[in-house]
Motif scaffolding. Sequence first.
Motif, PDB file in Angstrom:
ATOM      1  N   ASP A  39     -10.473  -0.500  11.905  1.00 58.76           N
ATOM      2  CA  ASP A  39      -9.291  -0.213  11.096  1.00 58.76           C
ATOM      3  C   ASP A  39      -9.613  -0.075   9.622  1.00 58.76           C
ATOM      4  O   ASP A  39      -9.115   0.801   8.937  1.00 58.76           O
ATOM      5  CB  ASP A  39      -8.187  -1.241  11.338  1.00 58.76           C
ATOM      6  CG  ASP A  39      -8.521  -2.633  10.847  1.00 58.76           C
ATOM      7  OD1 ASP A  39      -9.694  -2.917  10.528  1.00 58.76           O
ATOM      8  OD2 ASP A  39      -7.592  -3.456  10.796  1.00 58.76           O
ATOM      9  N   GLY A  46      -8.395   1.370  -0.751  1.00 66.83           N
ATOM     10  CA  GLY A  46      -9.309   1.596   0.365  1.00 66.83           C
ATOM     11  C   GLY A  46     -10.507   0.671   0.312  1.00 66.83           C
ATOM     12  O   GLY A  46     -10.907   0.086   1.324  1.00 66.83           O
ATOM     13  N   LEU A  96      -9.785   7.515   4.724  1.00 65.15           N
ATOM     14  CA  LEU A  96      -8.597   8.308   4.403  1.00 65.15           C
ATOM     15  C   LEU A  96      -8.159   8.120   2.949  1.00 65.15           C
ATOM     16  O   LEU A  96      -7.911   9.089   2.232  1.00 65.15           O
ATOM     17  CB  LEU A  96      -7.447   7.959   5.349  1.00 65.15           C
ATOM     18  CG  LEU A  96      -7.561   8.470   6.774  1.00 65.15           C
ATOM     19  CD1 LEU A  96      -6.434   7.895   7.635  1.00 65.15           C
ATOM     20  CD2 LEU A  96      -7.540   9.981   6.825  1.00 65.15           C
ATOM     21  N   LEU A  97      -8.065   6.875   2.503  1.00 67.71           N
ATOM     22  CA  LEU A  97      -7.646   6.625   1.127  1.00 67.71           C
ATOM     23  C   LEU A  97      -8.688   7.119   0.132  1.00 67.71           C
ATOM     24  O   LEU A  97      -8.350   7.604  -0.947  1.00 67.71           O
ATOM     25  CB  LEU A  97      -7.356   5.137   0.919  1.00 67.71           C
ATOM     26  CG  LEU A  97      -6.104   4.625   1.623  1.00 67.71           C
ATOM     27  CD1 LEU A  97      -6.009   3.115   1.520  1.00 67.71           C
ATOM     28  CD2 LEU A  97      -4.852   5.270   1.061  1.00 67.71           C
ATOM     29  N   ASP A 115       0.837  -1.200   0.000  1.00 72.60           N
ATOM     30  CA  ASP A 115       0.000   0.000   0.000  1.00 72.60           C
ATOM     31  C   ASP A 115       0.874   1.253   0.000  1.00 72.60           C
ATOM     32  O   ASP A 115       0.612   2.205  -0.742  1.00 72.60           O
ATOM     33  CB  ASP A 115      -0.929   0.028   1.219  1.00 72.60           C
ATOM     34  CG  ASP A 115      -2.046  -0.999   1.126  1.00 72.60           C
ATOM     35  OD1 ASP A 115      -2.221  -1.604   0.046  1.00 72.60           O
ATOM     36  OD2 ASP A 115      -2.750  -1.198   2.129  1.00 72.60           O
ATOM     37  N   ILE A 133      -2.539   1.155   8.749  1.00 72.44           N
ATOM     38  CA  ILE A 133      -3.583   0.685   9.668  1.00 72.44           C
ATOM     39  C   ILE A 133      -3.558  -0.843   9.779  1.00 72.44           C
ATOM     40  O   ILE A 133      -3.675  -1.399  10.870  1.00 72.44           O
ATOM     41  CB  ILE A 133      -4.978   1.178   9.224  1.00 72.44           C
ATOM     42  CG1 ILE A 133      -5.089   2.689   9.398  1.00 72.44           C
ATOM     43  CG2 ILE A 133      -6.078   0.465   9.964  1.00 72.44           C
ATOM     44  CD1 ILE A 133      -5.146   3.167  10.819  1.00 72.44           C
ATOM     45  N   ILE A 151     -11.298   3.350   8.826  1.00 73.14           N
ATOM     46  CA  ILE A 151     -10.349   4.472   8.866  1.00 73.14           C
ATOM     47  C   ILE A 151      -9.528   4.492   7.583  1.00 73.14           C
ATOM     48  O   ILE A 151      -9.391   5.532   6.921  1.00 73.14           O
ATOM     49  CB  ILE A 151      -9.439   4.372  10.106  1.00 73.14           C
ATOM     50  CG1 ILE A 151     -10.266   4.559  11.382  1.00 73.14           C
ATOM     51  CG2 ILE A 151      -8.305   5.399  10.038  1.00 73.14           C
ATOM     52  CD1 ILE A 151      -9.526   4.178  12.655  1.00 73.14           C
ATOM     53  N   ALA A 152      -8.976   3.342   7.199  1.00 74.30           N
ATOM     54  CA  ALA A 152      -8.178   3.269   5.975  1.00 74.30           C
ATOM     55  C   ALA A 152      -9.021   3.601   4.753  1.00 74.30           C
ATOM     56  O   ALA A 152      -8.585   4.347   3.861  1.00 74.30           O
ATOM     57  CB  ALA A 152      -7.563   1.879   5.834  1.00 74.30           C
ATOM     58  N   PRO A 174      -1.336  11.760   7.035  1.00 67.30           N
ATOM     59  CA  PRO A 174      -2.574  11.009   6.747  1.00 67.30           C
ATOM     60  C   PRO A 174      -2.338   9.814   5.816  1.00 67.30           C
ATOM     61  O   PRO A 174      -2.937   8.750   5.995  1.00 67.30           O
ATOM     62  CB  PRO A 174      -3.477  12.044   6.079  1.00 67.30           C
ATOM     63  CG  PRO A 174      -2.956  13.360   6.519  1.00 67.30           C
ATOM     64  CD  PRO A 174      -1.475  13.178   6.702  1.00 67.30           C
ATOM     65  N   ALA A 177      -2.969   5.967   6.889  1.00 59.42           N
ATOM     66  CA  ALA A 177      -3.904   5.168   6.092  1.00 59.42           C
ATOM     67  C   ALA A 177      -3.275   3.885   5.575  1.00 59.42           C
ATOM     68  O   ALA A 177      -3.917   2.831   5.560  1.00 59.42           O
ATOM     69  CB  ALA A 177      -4.440   5.992   4.919  1.00 59.42           C
ATOM     70  N   THR A 178      -2.008   3.959   5.165  1.00 63.07           N
ATOM     71  CA  THR A 178      -1.357   2.776   4.604  1.00 63.07           C
ATOM     72  C   THR A 178      -0.816   1.834   5.664  1.00 63.07           C
ATOM     73  O   THR A 178      -0.410   0.713   5.341  1.00 63.07           O
ATOM     74  CB  THR A 178      -0.208   3.169   3.648  1.00 63.07           C
ATOM     75  OG1 THR A 178       0.742   3.958   4.355  1.00 63.07           O
ATOM     76  CG2 THR A 178      -0.730   3.925   2.442  1.00 63.07           C
TER      77      THR A 178
END
Length: 193
Positions: free
Chosen positions: A69, A176, A76-77, A16, A115, A72-73, A108, A112-113
């Motif tokens: 998790d 994501g 953000l992505l 990622d 998590i 969130i990822a 960020p 994101a990458t």
Amino acid sequence: MNIWELIILAVGLSMDAFAVSICKGLSLKEVRLKHMTAAGIYFGGFQALMPAMGYLLGVNFKGLIERFDHWIAFILLGLIGGNMIREALGKEEEEEWNNSFGPKAMIPLAVATSIDALAVGVTFAFLEVQILPAVSLIGVITFLFSCCGVKIGCIFGLKYKSKAELAGGLILLLIGLKILLEHLGVLDHLFGA
């Protein structure tokens, strides 16, 4: 967990960050060592930090982390990828954020990458894993992949800037979505894995 299993895990976790590093490289007219190093430090650092934190959290918070998790990822992505697509399709001036390697842009992305690495760290608490060598290896491998990703993205982006930026945004959205679908079990159901 032996060293080969750990290397394979580290490479998988770094993918990622590698993809996002390629996307960051797309925004550069000229790649410099400082760009590659910044991506490597942010992504490699967070990729090492998150499993260490997960290890420390261990059993107590495993259920909570696993429940959120992927969301969130995904969020953000999705936001970052959507912004890249908007910029690729728009005629407006390129925003400074897109080609920034500062904390506001990179943290960020790094969170994101990484998590999934937090959840991996929780599983390390249950396995016989020496945590310091494990997180060091994960961090170093991610650092190297991220440095290479920025260079690859810049080379590719010089020729196909807007198309590459659109592809990069789509890749982030898909990463994501993949994370979300994996955690919801949709992919297992569809592909019988």
